[in-house]
Write an enzyme that holds these catalytic residues in place. Structure first.
Site, PDB file in Angstrom:
ATOM      1  N   ASP A  74      28.005 -12.958  51.104  1.00 17.67           N
ATOM      2  CA  ASP A  74      28.330 -12.618  52.570  1.00 17.67           C
ATOM      3  C   ASP A  74      27.357 -12.937  53.109  1.00 17.67           C
ATOM      4  O   ASP A  74      27.879 -13.264  54.721  1.00 17.67           O
ATOM      5  CB  ASP A  74      28.017 -11.088  52.258  1.00 17.67           C
ATOM      6  CG  ASP A  74      29.477 -10.430  51.567  1.00 17.67           C
ATOM      7  OD1 ASP A  74      30.396 -11.500  51.465  1.00 17.67           O
ATOM      8  OD2 ASP A  74      29.512  -9.538  51.114  1.00 17.67           O
ATOM      9  N   SER A 100      27.850  -1.606  42.307  1.00 18.72           N
ATOM     10  CA  SER A 100      28.131  -2.132  43.772  1.00 18.72           C
ATOM     11  C   SER A 100      29.519  -2.402  44.009  1.00 18.72           C
ATOM     12  O   SER A 100      30.080  -3.162  43.399  1.00 18.72           O
ATOM     13  CB  SER A 100      27.155  -3.207  43.927  1.00 18.72           C
ATOM     14  OG  SER A 100      27.259  -3.769  45.325  1.00 18.72           O
TER      15      SER A 100
HETATM   16  N1  ARG Z   1      31.909 -11.673  45.053  1.00 13.88           N
HETATM   17  C1  ARG Z   1      32.829 -11.368  45.799  1.00 13.88           C
HETATM   18  C2  ARG Z   1      32.963 -12.205  47.142  1.00 13.88           C
HETATM   19  O1  ARG Z   1      31.867 -13.064  47.335  1.00 13.88           O
HETATM   20  C3  ARG Z   1      32.841  -9.790  46.348  1.00 13.88           C
HETATM   21  C4  ARG Z   1      31.620  -9.246  46.171  1.00 13.88           C
HETATM   22  C5  ARG Z   1      31.804  -7.754  46.808  1.00 13.88           C
HETATM   23  N2  ARG Z   1      30.562  -6.879  46.808  1.00 13.88           N
HETATM   24  C6  ARG Z   1      30.336  -6.140  46.063  1.00 13.88           C
HETATM   25  N3  ARG Z   1      29.254  -5.306  46.219  1.00 13.88           N
HETATM   26  N4  ARG Z   1      31.104  -5.644  45.083  1.00 13.88           N
HETATM   27  O2  ARG Z   1      33.792 -12.085  47.772  1.00 13.88           O
END
Ligand code: ARG
Length: 414
Positions: free
Chosen positions: A127, A176
């Site tokens: 992100d 998470s």
């Molecule tokens: N790994 C996934 C992506 O980069 C989603 C991550 C989502 N975050 C979480 N805390 N579950 O798109």
């Protein structure tokens, strides 16, 4: 250590969770900003998340803005349907939401005359890259306090306690979780062991497959985009919401995957995405009816590239626009209806229909002698003779060469 000589107001991507809450005082103490505003962008998170953000902002005395970007995000999800987009089995919910969120925050920051932008992402995930590629296109400073100050959850919790920051939710629970219209992602805790078999408790949108009676749905597409369910016209947001409910009851759209992140780390991710599964499967079935073989096979590589760029958050890249140009051209005929059967965790296309069907029943039928007016079965005889000509020849040539080599070895020996 970041420089402490900043001034003006910084716009923080704010969720009200532990990470972004500690960022508020840190941006003033450690970076020197005079003021912080929090921005929460609605891409379809559950209502509790907005309540949490609102309450925390109030307790912090933080100026808080909420932007509704659901429709814009849903449009990007519709582009993902046109591109049959998945990355390693994941329909890209978190990934596609990030540029939408980043752009909305940038807009608020510019309107409010901010001098900087900040997010609470760690230095391990995707992100940070997806946010910053959008923000670094502006003249504002960009900060990532969690990453830049090397914070851990333990340190943040202690700091929050010391400062009396409002973090009742603590670290938000065992896992998470990131939720928006297109998918719900669950990671961390026991799931970090790839061998750990999760129970039903990690799921929220989907029931255990098999717990509902099989059901048929009819989806209508116009130029690659779903526009109605069972004849009832709906907006993209309504379609996604409705399908998440209906298909979620059948356990459709559970993905457990080892995901290769952009920085190279492999991470175990669990996702729920009932609507995405239904729409992607139905759309692909309709393409199967209307596109030519050549279009279908070439589009696979374009789709793959679209998903890759989508995963990377590079939806503003010139390449992305070019891929969309190709995809949109192919979608002009992807209009029609698909019947999908929801059953036992599956959303299986079981019927399709289109005025653009690249299909002539008379040609394909086993029941008719004449293939079309001027083509007969016997016409295929010549084709059958040539089919695989080079392959047969190549095999014959290598056999002959092998025989010759064997003969030579025997002669040498004698
Ligand atoms: N790994 C996934 C992506 O980069 C989603 C991550 C989502 N975050 C979480 N805390 N579950 O798109």
């Amino acid at each position: 250590m970041p420089a402490n000589d900043h001034s003006g107001t910084v716009a923080l991507a704010f969720s009200g969770g532990l990470d972004t809450t500690v960022c508020v005082p840190l941006l003033q103490e450690e970076y020197g900003y005079d003021d912080v505003i929090g921005v929460t962008v609605d891409v379809g998170q559950p209502a509790e998340e907005f309540d949490e953000a609102e309450e925390t902002a109030e307790a912090l005395g933080l100026d808080h803005y909420v932007v509704d970007a659901k429709a814009e995000f849903a449009d990007l999800c519709m582009d993902a349907v046109k591109a049959n987009a998945t990355y390693q089995g994941y329909p890209l919910g978190t990934a596609l939401a990030r540029p939408v969120i980043a752009s909305a925050i940038l807009e608020v920051a510019e309107e409010q005359g901010c001098s900087a932008l900040a997010h609470g992402c760690t230095g391990k995930g995707n992100d940070q890259l997806r946010f910053e590629t959008v923000w670094r296109d502006s003249d504002l400073n960009v900060h990532a306090p969690v990453r830049e100050l090397g914070l851990t959850r333990e340190w943040e919790q202690e700091y929050a306690d010391e400062k009396g920051l409002p973090v009742e939710g603590g670290d938000g629970g065992r896992f998470s979780i990131d939720t928006n219209l297109w998918s719900r992602s669950v990671e961390g805790s026991e799931l970090e062991d790839p061998a750990y078999v999760p129970g039903e408790e990690i799921y929220d949108w989907t029931q255990e497959p098999g717990s509902a009676e099989p059901e048929l749905l009819e989806l209508t597409f116009e130029e690659g985009v779903p526009v109605a369910i069972d004849g009832e016209e709906m907006t993209p947001v309504e379609i996604i919401d409705h399908l998440n409910d209906v298909a979620g009851a059948h356990g459709v759209g559970r993905t457990d995957t080892m995901e290769d992140r952009m920085l190279g780390l492999k991470v175990r991710e669990n996702y729920e995405h009932p609507a995405a599964s239904v729409l992607l499967n139905a759309h692909e079935a309709l393409e199967g009816l209307v596109l030519t073989k050549e279009e279908r096979s070439f589009k696979t590589s374009i789709d793959q590239e679209w998903a890759e760029k989508g995963y990377q958050g590079l939806v503003k890249a010139p390449l992305f626009r070019a891929l969309e140009g190709f995809i949109d051209e192919t979608q002009t005929r992807v209009t029609g209806t698909v019947t999908v059967k929801l059953q036992g965790g599956q959303a299986r296309p079981v019927g399709r229909e289109s005025e653009y069907a690249c299909y002539a029943e008379g040609q394909a039928s086993f029941n008719t002698e004449a293939v079309t007016d001027d083509i007969e079965q016997a016409d295929a005889t010549g084709v059958a003779k040539y089919h695989g000509f080079q392959e047969r020849l190549a095999n014959k040539v290598s056999e002959a060469a092998e025989d010759a080599a064997a003969e030579k070895t025997i002669t040498d020996y004698e």
